[in-house]
Design an enzyme around this catalytic site. Sequence first.
Site, short mmCIF file in Angstrom:
data_model
loop_
_atom_site.label_atom_id
_atom_site.label_comp_id
_atom_site.label_asym_id
_atom_site.label_seq_id
_atom_site.Cartn_x
_atom_site.Cartn_y
_atom_site.Cartn_z
NE ARG A 55 -1.94 -2.14 2.87
CZ ARG A 55 -2.31 -3.38 2.65
NH1 ARG A 55 -3.45 -3.62 2.08
NH2 ARG A 55 -1.55 -4.38 3.00
CB THR A 56 3.23 2.61 2.47
OG1 THR A 56 2.37 2.18 3.52
CG2 THR A 56 3.81 3.97 2.82
CE LYS A 83 26.30 -5.42 -6.92
NZ LYS A 83 26.69 -4.52 -8.01
NE ARG A 105 6.93 0.93 5.12
CZ ARG A 105 5.69 0.42 5.14
NH1 ARG A 105 5.47 -0.82 4.79
NH2 ARG A 105 4.67 1.17 5.52
CG HIS A 133 3.31 4.34 8.74
ND1 HIS A 133 3.52 5.16 7.64
CD2 HIS A 133 2.76 3.18 8.25
CE1 HIS A 133 3.12 4.51 6.55
NE2 HIS A 133 2.65 3.33 6.90
C1 NCD Z 1 1.45 -0.85 8.42
C2 NCD Z 1 2.95 -0.70 8.45
O1 NCD Z 1 3.63 -1.14 7.54
O2 NCD Z 1 3.39 -0.15 9.43
N1 NCD Z 1 0.90 -1.04 7.17
C3 NCD Z 1 0.77 0.00 6.29
O3 NCD Z 1 1.59 0.87 6.17
N2 NCD Z 1 -0.37 0.00 5.57
C4 NCD Z 1 0.93 -1.75 9.43
C5 NCD Z 1 1.35 -3.17 9.42
O4 NCD Z 1 2.30 -3.58 8.77
O5 NCD Z 1 0.69 -3.94 10.14
#
Ligand code: NCD
Length: 318
Positions: A55-56, A83, A105, A133
Amino acid sequence: MKRHLLSAGDLSRDDVTLVLDTAAELAKVASRPVKKLPTLRGRTAVNLFFEDSTRTRTSFEVAAKRLSADVINFSAKGSSVAKGESLKDTALTLEAMGADAVIVRHQASGTPLRLTNWIGGSVINAGDGTHEHPTQALLDAYTMRERLGRLEGLRVVIVGDVLHSRVARSNVLLLATAGAEVTLVGPPTLLPVGVEAWPSATSYDLDAVLPKCDVVMMLRVQQERMNAAFFPSAREYSRRYGLDARRMASLPEHAIVMHPGPMNRGMEIAAEVADSMRSTVTEQVANGVSVRMAVLYLLLGGAEPAIGAEPEAEEVVA
Ligand code: NCD
């Protein structure tokens, strides 16, 4: 707004309102036949993802593209990170390529903050370890405001694996700023040490809090971050902290059910609840695009209005 978006706690109440109002304007673009604005033309956004994401990552990519920015997807697999290239060298490479925004991320908390030492543009935290997040908290707030009309005074219950959840921490910080009342519910083993200092209440009894809430947000049980047994069995967890149809029936009529995804259907949330009318799971995903457009626009966009101008006709090159 500041140059970077690292923590939901950095946002003032006015910042939150600005992002959500901008997102609401930008959401209108999604209903146009041409879903694109010229606002960030010539800007480059880099998606720097060291951890899996569906999703993100795609949401940031769609958001940047709808604003006409160029997007580079940099995943750790298949790059020189595999590497052994250091974070600093990766950052310096992106900086040399002229990235205006780096969306990161990483499995280690604090990585986005470290990146700000080497990146001249904006750094956006798309999830750092178990820490934060912030764009998820913004899209959750957007969804609550859209469904329930306000954030101030909302009673929000966040349930489950709070210990490993960057979503929970960012939501608590943002919702406290916005004047909502948050209660965290989960087994004692899955509530972080020091949670008493958070601007939220805690409870171990889901059935007691459900009838008095406006929003219930279910968290994924993050097995991949667990190195010990935090609860006796999946069945026992579901029995005490899972949201099934019977529990959902105890919610007030207007209350909504949220989940950031990915869901463990049958564990923290029953399939019939996830697919019910109260569930906002797919709305959250759609709202994520508008909210990330707003964040990119506000961090990178400068003084031009985000919306209003129709997409410019492409120049014809003879
Ligand atoms: C979350 C995350 O990655 O922190 N998901 C997301 O960003 N939609 C929550 C999760 O992984 O449970």
